[in-house]
Scaffold this motif. Structure first.
Motif, PDB file in Angstrom:
ATOM      1  N   LEU A   1       0.827  -1.209   0.000  1.00  0.00           N
ATOM      2  CA  LEU A   1       0.000   0.000   0.000  1.00  0.00           C
ATOM      3  C   LEU A   1       0.857   1.252   0.000  1.00  0.00           C
ATOM      4  O   LEU A   1       0.447   2.300  -0.521  1.00  0.00           O
ATOM      5  CB  LEU A   1      -0.908  -0.010   1.235  1.00  0.00           C
ATOM      6  CG  LEU A   1      -1.995   1.059   1.311  1.00  0.00           C
ATOM      7  CD1 LEU A   1      -3.013   0.870   0.205  1.00  0.00           C
ATOM      8  CD2 LEU A   1      -2.671   1.020   2.676  1.00  0.00           C
ATOM      9  N   ASP A   2       2.059   1.159   0.532  1.00  0.00           N
ATOM     10  CA  ASP A   2       2.939   2.323   0.636  1.00  0.00           C
ATOM     11  C   ASP A   2       3.377   2.808  -0.742  1.00  0.00           C
ATOM     12  O   ASP A   2       3.216   3.987  -1.070  1.00  0.00           O
ATOM     13  CB  ASP A   2       4.154   1.963   1.488  1.00  0.00           C
ATOM     14  CG  ASP A   2       5.034   3.156   1.797  1.00  0.00           C
ATOM     15  OD1 ASP A   2       4.673   3.925   2.692  1.00  0.00           O
ATOM     16  OD2 ASP A   2       6.076   3.311   1.134  1.00  0.00           O
TER      17      ASP A   2
ATOM     18  N   LEU B   1       6.975   5.451   2.501  1.00  0.00           N
ATOM     19  CA  LEU B   1       6.596   6.818   2.167  1.00  0.00           C
ATOM     20  C   LEU B   1       5.487   7.356   3.062  1.00  0.00           C
ATOM     21  O   LEU B   1       5.444   8.551   3.344  1.00  0.00           O
ATOM     22  CB  LEU B   1       6.134   6.877   0.704  1.00  0.00           C
ATOM     23  CG  LEU B   1       7.128   6.355  -0.343  1.00  0.00           C
ATOM     24  CD1 LEU B   1       6.461   6.326  -1.706  1.00  0.00           C
ATOM     25  CD2 LEU B   1       8.381   7.212  -0.378  1.00  0.00           C
ATOM     26  N   LEU B   2       4.586   6.491   3.502  1.00  0.00           N
ATOM     27  CA  LEU B   2       3.462   6.909   4.327  1.00  0.00           C
ATOM     28  C   LEU B   2       3.849   6.931   5.805  1.00  0.00           C
ATOM     29  O   LEU B   2       4.912   6.471   6.196  1.00  0.00           O
ATOM     30  CB  LEU B   2       2.275   5.958   4.115  1.00  0.00           C
ATOM     31  CG  LEU B   2       1.701   5.890   2.700  1.00  0.00           C
ATOM     32  CD1 LEU B   2       0.567   4.873   2.647  1.00  0.00           C
ATOM     33  CD2 LEU B   2       1.226   7.250   2.223  1.00  0.00           C
TER      34      LEU B   2
ATOM     35  N   ARG C   1      -1.599   1.174   9.445  1.00  0.00           N
ATOM     36  CA  ARG C   1      -1.122   0.008  10.179  1.00  0.00           C
ATOM     37  C   ARG C   1      -0.514  -0.998   9.209  1.00  0.00           C
ATOM     38  O   ARG C   1      -1.172  -1.421   8.256  1.00  0.00           O
ATOM     39  CB  ARG C   1      -2.268  -0.657  10.941  1.00  0.00           C
ATOM     40  CG  ARG C   1      -2.932   0.228  11.978  1.00  0.00           C
ATOM     41  CD  ARG C   1      -3.958  -0.578  12.764  1.00  0.00           C
ATOM     42  NE  ARG C   1      -4.794   0.270  13.587  1.00  0.00           N
ATOM     43  CZ  ARG C   1      -4.472   0.706  14.799  1.00  0.00           C
ATOM     44  NH1 ARG C   1      -3.317   0.335  15.312  1.00  0.00           N
ATOM     45  NH2 ARG C   1      -5.280   1.474  15.490  1.00  0.00           N
ATOM     46  N   ALA C   2       0.712  -1.376   9.455  1.00  0.00           N
ATOM     47  CA  ALA C   2       1.376  -2.394   8.645  1.00  0.00           C
ATOM     48  C   ALA C   2       1.222  -3.741   9.335  1.00  0.00           C
ATOM     49  O   ALA C   2       1.504  -3.858  10.537  1.00  0.00           O
ATOM     50  CB  ALA C   2       2.854  -2.065   8.463  1.00  0.00           C
TER      51      ALA C   2
ATOM     52  N   LEU D   1      -7.723   4.111  -0.485  1.00  0.00           N
ATOM     53  CA  LEU D   1      -6.510   4.299   0.305  1.00  0.00           C
ATOM     54  C   LEU D   1      -6.816   5.017   1.610  1.00  0.00           C
ATOM     55  O   LEU D   1      -6.230   4.723   2.651  1.00  0.00           O
ATOM     56  CB  LEU D   1      -5.489   5.099  -0.502  1.00  0.00           C
ATOM     57  CG  LEU D   1      -4.132   5.358   0.139  1.00  0.00           C
ATOM     58  CD1 LEU D   1      -3.385   4.053   0.328  1.00  0.00           C
ATOM     59  CD2 LEU D   1      -3.311   6.309  -0.713  1.00  0.00           C
ATOM     60  N   GLY D   2      -7.757   5.945   1.571  1.00  0.00           N
ATOM     61  CA  GLY D   2      -8.102   6.692   2.778  1.00  0.00           C
ATOM     62  C   GLY D   2      -8.822   5.862   3.818  1.00  0.00           C
ATOM     63  O   GLY D   2      -8.871   6.240   4.984  1.00  0.00           O
ATOM     64  N   LEU D   3      -9.384   4.718   3.406  1.00  0.00           N
ATOM     65  CA  LEU D   3     -10.127   3.874   4.334  1.00  0.00           C
ATOM     66  C   LEU D   3      -9.346   2.647   4.778  1.00  0.00           C
ATOM     67  O   LEU D   3      -9.752   1.963   5.714  1.00  0.00           O
ATOM     68  CB  LEU D   3     -11.434   3.404   3.674  1.00  0.00           C
ATOM     69  CG  LEU D   3     -12.419   4.504   3.276  1.00  0.00           C
ATOM     70  CD1 LEU D   3     -13.611   3.891   2.537  1.00  0.00           C
ATOM     71  CD2 LEU D   3     -12.894   5.289   4.487  1.00  0.00           C
TER      72      LEU D   3
END
Length: 251
Positions: free
Chosen positions: A68-69, A215-216, A135-136, A123-125
């Motif tokens: 996701l990052d 990145l996030l 959360r990873a 992505l926002g959810l």
């Protein structure tokens, strides 16, 4: 597509292939620039996408961020491509009116805009908590491989959890030479410190936290284990009795 597949993430590889083709294809189909400029910019987009992936997945001595990052970075690249096409479309339409080239450019903008908006909203959810951090999920490679003196009996990357992707992982480790718990704990603490976990003693236990690369803004992972017999409020130790439980959470 090759980079995430090589990393062992087949589904993100498919997502990468589809989204990458949409970004580059939308530019190539919709731009009014000449073929030479279009090819150069398209190659530039591919290079930027690969660079975003490399920066996101570079470990820097920390746990690597999930797919996701880097995909969030790809969305940003797609948004830049979308903005360039929209500006190009508006200026061309204002100066030349509607024609086949304008329609083709508009047809290139629509799928790219749909993908950026849909993925951006998702992505926002996805796995985000109240303070805006992601959360990873905990992975086994955060403690593996173990030295030859230790053996992993079982691993559950979400032994307990709640909402928004928060989980507590449980790894059960024992000595390969039949050593007691009193010997296994120091071995395990030394190994985890070598893996980058800043474990510190704390009233009969060891604990520490590590940030997530990427990145996030990711929530750090916290690890702990008990030096002595575990209290009744914690998940019961697994057999054999000299096994040591390692807990890692992303709370």
């Amino acid at each position: 597509m090759v980079l995430p597949y090589w990393q062992g993430a087949p589904w993100p590889a498919v997502v990468a292939a589809v989204f990458g083709m949409i970004v580059v294809g939308a530019w190539a189909w919709g731009t009014r620039s000449g073929r030479g400029v279009g090819v150069v910019v398209g190659v530039g987009f591919i290079v930027v996408l690969a660079a975003v992936f490399a920066v996101s997945q570079w470990p820097r001595g920390l746990p690597v961020a999930p797919w996701l990052d880097w995909f969030a970075g790809w969305l940003l690249v797609g948004a830049v491509c979308l903005a360039a096409l929209v500006i190009d479309h508006v200026t061309q339409a204002a100066s030349a009116g509607w024609n086949w080239l304008t329609v083709r450019r508009f047809a290139a903008v629509v799928p790219l805009a749909a993908v950026v908006l849909l993925c951006g909203g998702g992505l926002g959810l996805a796995q985000i908590d109240g303070d805006g951090r992601f959360r990873a999920p905990v992975r086994e490679d955060e403690i593996l491989p173990l030295p030859t003196s230790l053996r992993l009996i079982s691993a559950d990357t979400c032994a307990s959890g709640g909402s928004s992707g928060n989980c507590t992982a449980k790894f059960v480790v024992t000595a390969t030479d039949g050593a007691s718990r009193e010997t296994t704990v120091p071995r395990l603490v030394a190994h985890l410190r070598e893996r980058g976990w800043p474990l510190q003693p704390e009233q009969g236990s060891y604990s520490g936290s590590r940030d997530i690369s990427g990145l996030l803004h990711w929530r750090p992972h916290r690890i702990w284990l008990y030096a002595e017999a575990e209290p009744a409020t914690v998940l019961q130790p697994a057999a054999p009795s000299d096994a040591v439980n390692i807990y890692i959470d992303n709370l």
